[in-house]
Design a protein around this motif. Structure first.
Motif, PDB file in Angstrom:
ATOM      1  N   GLU A 158       8.717  38.021  43.859  1.00  0.00           N
ATOM      2  CA  GLU A 158       9.886  37.232  43.496  1.00  0.00           C
ATOM      3  C   GLU A 158      10.801  37.994  42.550  1.00  0.00           C
ATOM      4  OE1 GLU A 158      10.995  34.350  44.538  1.00  0.00           O
ATOM      5  OE2 GLU A 158       9.347  34.165  45.981  1.00  0.00           O
ATOM      6  N   LEU A 159      10.201  38.774  41.620  1.00  0.00           N
ATOM      7  CA  LEU A 159      11.001  39.572  40.687  1.00  0.00           C
ATOM      8  C   LEU A 159      11.809  40.630  41.432  1.00  0.00           C
ATOM      9  CD1 LEU A 159      11.817  40.399  37.818  1.00  0.00           C
ATOM     10  CD2 LEU A 159       9.724  41.804  37.717  1.00  0.00           C
ATOM     11  N   SER A 160      11.207  41.228  42.441  1.00  0.00           N
ATOM     12  CA  SER A 160      11.929  42.246  43.221  1.00  0.00           C
ATOM     13  C   SER A 160      13.131  41.631  43.928  1.00  0.00           C
ATOM     14  CB  SER A 160      10.985  42.888  44.247  1.00  0.00           C
ATOM     15  OG  SER A 160       9.914  43.541  43.599  1.00  0.00           O
ATOM     16  N   ARG A 161      12.965  40.413  44.489  1.00  0.00           N
ATOM     17  CA  ARG A 161      14.086  39.760  45.154  1.00  0.00           C
ATOM     18  C   ARG A 161      15.168  39.355  44.154  1.00  0.00           C
ATOM     19  NH1 ARG A 161       9.859  37.718  48.499  1.00  0.00           N
ATOM     20  NH2 ARG A 161       9.557  35.910  47.140  1.00  0.00           N
ATOM     21  N   ALA A 162      14.748  38.860  42.944  1.00  0.00           N
ATOM     22  CA  ALA A 162      15.730  38.469  41.928  1.00  0.00           C
ATOM     23  C   ALA A 162      16.511  39.683  41.433  1.00  0.00           C
ATOM     24  CB  ALA A 162      15.028  37.778  40.755  1.00  0.00           C
ATOM     25  N   THR A 163      15.826  40.804  41.271  1.00  0.00           N
ATOM     26  CA  THR A 163      16.514  42.030  40.842  1.00  0.00           C
ATOM     27  C   THR A 163      17.522  42.467  41.887  1.00  0.00           C
ATOM     28  OG1 THR A 163      14.537  42.703  39.605  1.00  0.00           O
ATOM     29  CG2 THR A 163      16.158  44.408  40.124  1.00  0.00           C
ATOM     30  N   ALA A 164      17.149  42.371  43.148  1.00  0.00           N
ATOM     31  CA  ALA A 164      18.077  42.743  44.219  1.00  0.00           C
ATOM     32  C   ALA A 164      19.304  41.835  44.213  1.00  0.00           C
ATOM     33  CB  ALA A 164      17.366  42.669  45.577  1.00  0.00           C
ATOM     34  N   GLU A 165      19.113  40.501  43.965  1.00  0.00           N
ATOM     35  CA  GLU A 165      20.246  39.571  43.924  1.00  0.00           C
ATOM     36  C   GLU A 165      21.144  39.871  42.735  1.00  0.00           C
ATOM     37  OE1 GLU A 165      18.622  35.699  43.870  1.00  0.00           O
ATOM     38  OE2 GLU A 165      17.858  35.778  45.950  1.00  0.00           O
ATOM     39  N   ARG A 166      20.540  40.194  41.578  1.00  0.00           N
ATOM     40  CA  ARG A 166      21.333  40.511  40.385  1.00  0.00           C
ATOM     41  C   ARG A 166      22.153  41.780  40.598  1.00  0.00           C
ATOM     42  NH1 ARG A 166      21.057  44.939  37.201  1.00  0.00           N
ATOM     43  NH2 ARG A 166      18.773  44.777  37.145  1.00  0.00           N
ATOM     44  N   ILE A 167      21.553  42.796  41.229  1.00  0.00           N
ATOM     45  CA  ILE A 167      22.271  44.054  41.481  1.00  0.00           C
ATOM     46  C   ILE A 167      23.422  43.814  42.442  1.00  0.00           C
ATOM     47  CG2 ILE A 167      22.044  46.350  42.516  1.00  0.00           C
ATOM     48  CD1 ILE A 167      19.187  46.428  41.434  1.00  0.00           C
ATOM     49  N   ALA A 168      23.209  42.955  43.442  1.00  0.00           N
ATOM     50  CA  ALA A 168      24.273  42.663  44.402  1.00  0.00           C
ATOM     51  C   ALA A 168      25.428  41.926  43.716  1.00  0.00           C
ATOM     52  CB  ALA A 168      23.721  41.836  45.552  1.00  0.00           C
ATOM     53  N   ALA A 169      25.096  40.945  42.844  1.00  0.00           N
ATOM     54  CA  ALA A 169      26.148  40.202  42.149  1.00  0.00           C
ATOM     55  C   ALA A 169      26.895  41.097  41.170  1.00  0.00           C
ATOM     56  CB  ALA A 169      25.543  39.001  41.413  1.00  0.00           C
ATOM     57  N   GLN A 170      26.165  42.008  40.515  1.00  0.00           N
ATOM     58  CA  GLN A 170      26.797  42.928  39.571  1.00  0.00           C
ATOM     59  C   GLN A 170      27.734  43.893  40.288  1.00  0.00           C
ATOM     60  OE1 GLN A 170      23.992  45.044  37.191  1.00  0.00           O
ATOM     61  NE2 GLN A 170      25.540  45.989  35.875  1.00  0.00           N
ATOM     62  N   SER A 171      27.326  44.356  41.462  1.00  0.00           N
ATOM     63  CA  SER A 171      28.185  45.256  42.237  1.00  0.00           C
ATOM     64  C   SER A 171      29.450  44.534  42.698  1.00  0.00           C
ATOM     65  CB  SER A 171      27.414  45.787  43.457  1.00  0.00           C
ATOM     66  OG  SER A 171      26.282  46.510  43.045  1.00  0.00           O
ATOM     67  N   ALA A 172      29.275  43.258  43.105  1.00  0.00           N
ATOM     68  CA  ALA A 172      30.443  42.490  43.536  1.00  0.00           C
ATOM     69  C   ALA A 172      31.404  42.256  42.376  1.00  0.00           C
ATOM     70  CB  ALA A 172      30.003  41.159  44.133  1.00  0.00           C
ATOM     71  N   LEU A 173      30.849  42.036  41.178  1.00  0.00           N
ATOM     72  CA  LEU A 173      31.680  41.810  40.002  1.00  0.00           C
ATOM     73  C   LEU A 173      32.440  43.064  39.605  1.00  0.00           C
ATOM     74  CD1 LEU A 173      32.552  39.853  37.722  1.00  0.00           C
ATOM     75  CD2 LEU A 173      30.538  40.634  36.427  1.00  0.00           C
ATOM     76  N   ALA A 174      31.780  44.229  39.729  1.00  0.00           N
ATOM     77  CA  ALA A 174      32.396  45.494  39.281  1.00  0.00           C
ATOM     78  C   ALA A 174      33.383  46.039  40.292  1.00  0.00           C
ATOM     79  CB  ALA A 174      31.315  46.537  39.007  1.00  0.00           C
ATOM     80  N   ALA A 175      33.328  45.616  41.524  1.00  0.00           N
ATOM     81  CA  ALA A 175      34.200  46.182  42.568  1.00  0.00           C
ATOM     82  C   ALA A 175      35.557  45.504  42.524  1.00  0.00           C
ATOM     83  CB  ALA A 175      33.581  45.996  43.941  1.00  0.00           C
ATOM     84  N   PRO A 176      36.644  46.245  42.251  1.00  0.00           N
ATOM     85  CA  PRO A 176      37.996  45.626  42.214  1.00  0.00           C
ATOM     86  C   PRO A 176      38.462  45.278  43.613  1.00  0.00           C
ATOM     87  CG  PRO A 176      38.156  48.000  41.917  1.00  0.00           C
ATOM     88  CD  PRO A 176      36.694  47.673  41.896  1.00  0.00           C
ATOM     89  N   GLY A 177      38.946  44.068  43.773  1.00  0.00           N
ATOM     90  CA  GLY A 177      39.459  43.654  45.077  1.00  0.00           C
ATOM     91  C   GLY A 177      38.388  43.345  46.087  1.00  0.00           C
ATOM     92  N   GLY A 178      37.123  43.607  45.777  1.00  0.00           N
ATOM     93  CA  GLY A 178      36.062  43.328  46.743  1.00  0.00           C
ATOM     94  C   GLY A 178      35.038  42.390  46.211  1.00  0.00           C
ATOM     95  N   SER A 179      35.387  41.607  45.091  1.00  0.00           N
ATOM     96  CA  SER A 179      34.427  40.740  44.430  1.00  0.00           C
ATOM     97  C   SER A 179      34.547  39.295  44.867  1.00  0.00           C
ATOM     98  CB  SER A 179      34.628  40.820  42.908  1.00  0.00           C
ATOM     99  OG  SER A 179      35.934  40.410  42.574  1.00  0.00           O
ATOM    100  N   TYR A 180      35.333  39.011  45.863  1.00  0.00           N
ATOM    101  CA  TYR A 180      35.531  37.628  46.269  1.00  0.00           C
ATOM    102  C   TYR A 180      34.609  37.302  47.420  1.00  0.00           C
ATOM    103  CZ  TYR A 180      39.854  39.052  43.953  1.00  0.00           C
ATOM    104  OH  TYR A 180      40.760  39.586  43.089  1.00  0.00           O
ATOM    105  N   ASN A 181      34.332  35.972  47.505  1.00  0.00           N
ATOM    106  CA  ASN A 181      33.569  35.545  48.665  1.00  0.00           C
ATOM    107  C   ASN A 181      34.518  35.374  49.851  1.00  0.00           C
ATOM    108  OD1 ASN A 181      34.904  33.082  48.237  1.00  0.00           O
ATOM    109  ND2 ASN A 181      33.211  32.262  46.999  1.00  0.00           N
ATOM    110  N   MET A 182      33.965  34.924  50.960  1.00  0.00           N
ATOM    111  CA  MET A 182      34.733  34.914  52.198  1.00  0.00           C
ATOM    112  C   MET A 182      35.913  33.930  52.120  1.00  0.00           C
ATOM    113  SD  MET A 182      35.061  36.328  55.092  1.00  0.00           S
ATOM    114  CE  MET A 182      33.466  37.129  55.240  1.00  0.00           C
ATOM    115  N   SER A 183      35.678  32.715  51.552  1.00  0.00           N
ATOM    116  CA  SER A 183      36.752  31.706  51.501  1.00  0.00           C
ATOM    117  C   SER A 183      37.881  32.142  50.571  1.00  0.00           C
ATOM    118  CB  SER A 183      36.176  30.356  51.055  1.00  0.00           C
ATOM    119  OG  SER A 183      35.583  30.473  49.768  1.00  0.00           O
ATOM    120  N   ASP A 184      37.507  32.676  49.390  1.00  0.00           N
ATOM    121  CA  ASP A 184      38.528  33.159  48.454  1.00  0.00           C
ATOM    122  C   ASP A 184      39.318  34.294  49.064  1.00  0.00           C
ATOM    123  OD1 ASP A 184      37.702  31.273  46.634  1.00  0.00           O
ATOM    124  OD2 ASP A 184      36.312  32.649  45.601  1.00  0.00           O
TER     125      ASP A 184
END
Length: 725
Positions: free
Chosen positions: A268-294
């Motif tokens: 479970e920790l490995s999956r949570a770490t993967a989700e956190r890294i994905a969210a952090q990458s989305a936050l740091a990426a300019p113009g690419g941090s939005y979800n599909m609807s936004d």
């Protein structure tokens, strides 16, 4: 002087090849020549074959006479398989067959064992048996290890032969004394039966008592080990769960509850770490941090703004900025910019919320994993002692089960009856076993034939000379002009008599030569060979004589000015010849001779031996001389020097109208001939064909040899021979 190709077309060469070697089709036509060649090889090497076979027979006879007479006695026993169906109730048929095979192979090895031989020596008291000692010449035995020495003698003469597809075994002993052979064969069978009973039942009671005592001890140790293991696990909270092992016949693997929880939380920790890294990458990426609807809403707003900007730009090209439609467009663009900024702010906030939630869950899982990891490390330290106790329980259980199985086998085994019995006791042999004179002579004869065949085969394979004239076309690509038998008498005399085989052979070669040359004689014909002694000079004389008998004006030129052999055939009494003509010391007309033996053609001898023959032949004088001779004669036959080792032959061959290559059968090597042909081709010689000479009885299997097919029933009456062939 016209030049002809070195290889003629198939339409011109085929008639000559067909005369020398007609082709046949079918398997019988292939087998027959091979059989003939084998028979011819046997005929050619008959004395060598007879010598080898005779030597082999003599060796076999002498060896048989000198060999010691031996007698063999045989005792036959039966080895029955012991019944083990009670013990092996669950064994399959294949397992039973494998055990039977292993059992019998073991018994055969025991029959050949040194321990059994030592027992025979001891039971028959062979160390004191004078008849046995005298039979094997054991007059002086060593003081120590007498039994070992006598056992070696027995093992060297005993033979154990199982009878196929049965449980019978023959025990044979060979010695110079028939009574000793029977005595040892019977004694060996009896000793084997006694040793078998000793191995099976000698210590069964003691073994049963020992097993009972050991079983009681192991039972007590197993119970104590199991109680200690259970108590230690309960006191240290080492509760385990079992999971099936892959591939496994019901086998399970055990692990503690803490280890199982740690494994699940770590996943479970490995999956949570993967989700956190994905969210952090989305936050740091300019113009690419939005979800599909936004992303869809923002894209639509940007598309509307781009359309308005384009429309405003078009109006500005015609109107000023204060034009009302332009001001309206500016207001709409400003409104869209505000909406786009607000949408981007909302989208960025949603991504950040996801990132914070993922990071918080990861931290919680990490804290729980760290807690369980500490507990797991503590359990691992305590589980070492638990594993030691577990292995002790397993070891005691395996020992107990093994001894219990062995005790059961002893309990059901039959006691008191041997499974080995004597079927036929050995009798004193009346006839010797070895040596067998007829068998040895037959074996020697077969060995002699094999050795002779190998020697003849190697001799024939290593022989690289020409045997079959048909090989010329396949190896050299040249037609066979004629095949000439070896001369049995005076060569010049035979050529002068049309009824001789030699004359007929050369006449056929002359006819083939004319046919190959499109029905006309060449103006000049050079005859050469790869090395001396291959019949080039005699062939030159024969061709000149036959052409002269046809009414042609012929000149024979002896161009072998280094080593002329023409005087060995013809009486040439002159020191002037070709060498003097080429130096300019004489005219060719002044040096002409006419031999008394060969009437009808002129001869230009070689003259005095020249050391600078290549220089004389390479100059313009020889070419000029040859042109002049061709004008005065219908045919100029040139007896050329050998090709290999000299530069003379290629020089002459390049100037002559045609070249006839003389090849001796049953001598020389193919590579010499091929090298010579290559040199002539390089000199641009027009090679018209090959003349095979000196055929004898070794070539009879190929359709050539003695008799040769010539003579045509002329007999020995020379008066009946026509003047012209």
């Amino acid at each position: 002087m016209p030049q002809y190709p070195t290889q003629l077309p198939a339409t011109e060469a085929e008639p000559v090849a067909s005369k020398a070697a007609p082709e046949f089709h079918g398997s019988s036509s292939l087998v027959a020549p091979i059989v003939e060649q084998v028979l011819q090889a046997i005929k050619n090497n008959r004395w060598l074959i007879l010598a080898i076979v005779a030597a082999s027979l003599v060796i076999g006879l002498v060896g048989t006479m000198l060999d010691t007479t031996l007698f063999r006695a045989t005792s036959r026993i039966e080895i029955s398989r012991t019944d083990s169906s009670i013990v092996d109730e669950e064994g399959t048929a294949s397992e039973m067959r494998l055990r039977d095979q292993q059992y019998y192979l073991t018994q055969y090895q025991i029959l050949r064992a040194r321990s059994l031989a030592t027992r025979v020596v001891r039971e028959l008291n062979l160390a004191q048996d004078e008849q046995f000692l005298e039979t094997f010449g054991l007059t002086a035995l060593p003081e120590t290890n007498q039994e070992e020495a006598l056992a070696s003698v027995l093992l060297g003469n005993i033979d154990i032969a199982p009878v196929e597809r049965s449980s019978l075994v023959d025990i044979s002993f060979t010695s110079p004394n028939p009574r000793v052979s029977a005595q040892i064969a019977n004694g060996w069978a009896e000793a084997f039966i006694a040793s078998n009973l000793d191995r099976r039942y000698g210590a069964s009671i003691e073994a049963r008592q020992f097993l009972e005592q050991r079983l009681a001890e192991l039972r007590q140790r197993l119970e104590e080990a199991e109680r200690e293991l259970i108590a230690y696990g309960a006191s240290n909270n080492l509760f385990t769960i079992e999971a099936p092992v892959q591939g496994g016949s019901g086998a399970t693997a055990s692990q503690t509850l803490v280890a199982s929880d740690l494994q699940a939380l770590n996943a479970e920790l490995s999956r949570a770490t993967a989700e956190r890294i994905a969210a952090q990458s989305a936050l740091a990426a300019p113009g690419g941090s939005y979800n599909m609807s936004d992303e869809t809403v923002i894209g639509q707003l940007r598309q509307q703004r781009a359309s308005l900007v384009a429309e405003r730009a078009e109006l500005r090209t015609r109107f000023a900025d204060d034009y009302p439609p332009v001001r309206a467009l500016n207001a709409q663009i400003s409104q869209l910019d505000s909406e786009i900024s607000a949408a981007q702010s909302r989208a960025s906030g949603s991504v950040r919320d996801r990132f914070e939630q993922a990071r918080a869950r990861e931290q919680q899982l990490q804290e729980r994993v760290n807690q369980l990891r500490g507990e797991f490390q503590d359990q691992r330290v305590r589980s070492v002692q638990y594993g030691i106790l577990q292995r002790e329980v397993d070891t005691n259980r395996e020992l107990y089960n093994g001894l219990l199985q062995r005790y059961r086998e002893l309990g059901v085994a039959d006691i008191g009856e041997s499974n080995v019995s004597v079927v036929d006791a050995a009798r004193v042999p009346r006839a010797p076993y070895s040596p067998n004179l007829m068998q040895n002579l037959l074996l020697s004869f077969v060995i002699g034939l094999l050795v002779a065949a190998a020697v003849v085969f190697l001799r024939e394979q290593l022989d690289q000379s020409l045997r079959d004239p048909r090989e010329v076309s396949s190896r050299l690509g040249l037609p066979v002009v004629g095949s000439i038998p070896i001369s049995d008498g005076d060569f010049v005399e035979e050529i002068g008599m049309p009824y001789t085989a030699l004359y007929e052979a050369y006449f056929a070669a002359f006819s083939s030569l004319v046919s190959i040359n499109r029905g006309a004689l060449p103006r000049s014909l050079m005859i050469t060979s790869s090395r001396p002694g291959e019949g080039k000079s005699s062939s030159a004389i024969a061709m000149a004589a036959i052409a002269a008998r046809q009414g042609k004006k012929v000149l024979l030129v002896d161009a072998d000015i280094r080593n002329s052999v023409m005087q060995s055939y013809l009486s040439l009494d002159s020191n002037m010849g070709l060498s003097q003509v080429l130096r300019g010391d004489a005219s060719w007309r002044d040096t002409l001779l006419r031999s008394e033996e060969a009437q009808g053609f002129d001869i230009l001898p070689a003259g005095r031996k020249a050391t600078s023959a290549a220089e004389l032949l390479s100059g313009p004088n020889f070419s000029t001389l040859l042109d002049e001779l061709e004008k005065h004669y219908d045919l100029v036959v040139i007896d050329g020097p050998p090709v290999l080792g000299l530069a003379d032959a290629p020089l002459i061959a390049g100037l002559a109208n045609s070249v006839l290559f003389s090849l001796e059968a049953n001598a020389g090597k193919w590579r010499y001939v091929e090298n010579a042909i290559d040199r002539l081709v390089q000199a641009h010689a027009s090679i018209i064909g090959v003349l095979v000479t000196k055929l004898d009885e070794r070539n009879s299997s190929y359709g050539y040899g003695y008799g040769y097919g010539y003579g045509y029933g002329y007999g020995n009456d020379r008066d009946s021979v026509p003047a012209e062939a």
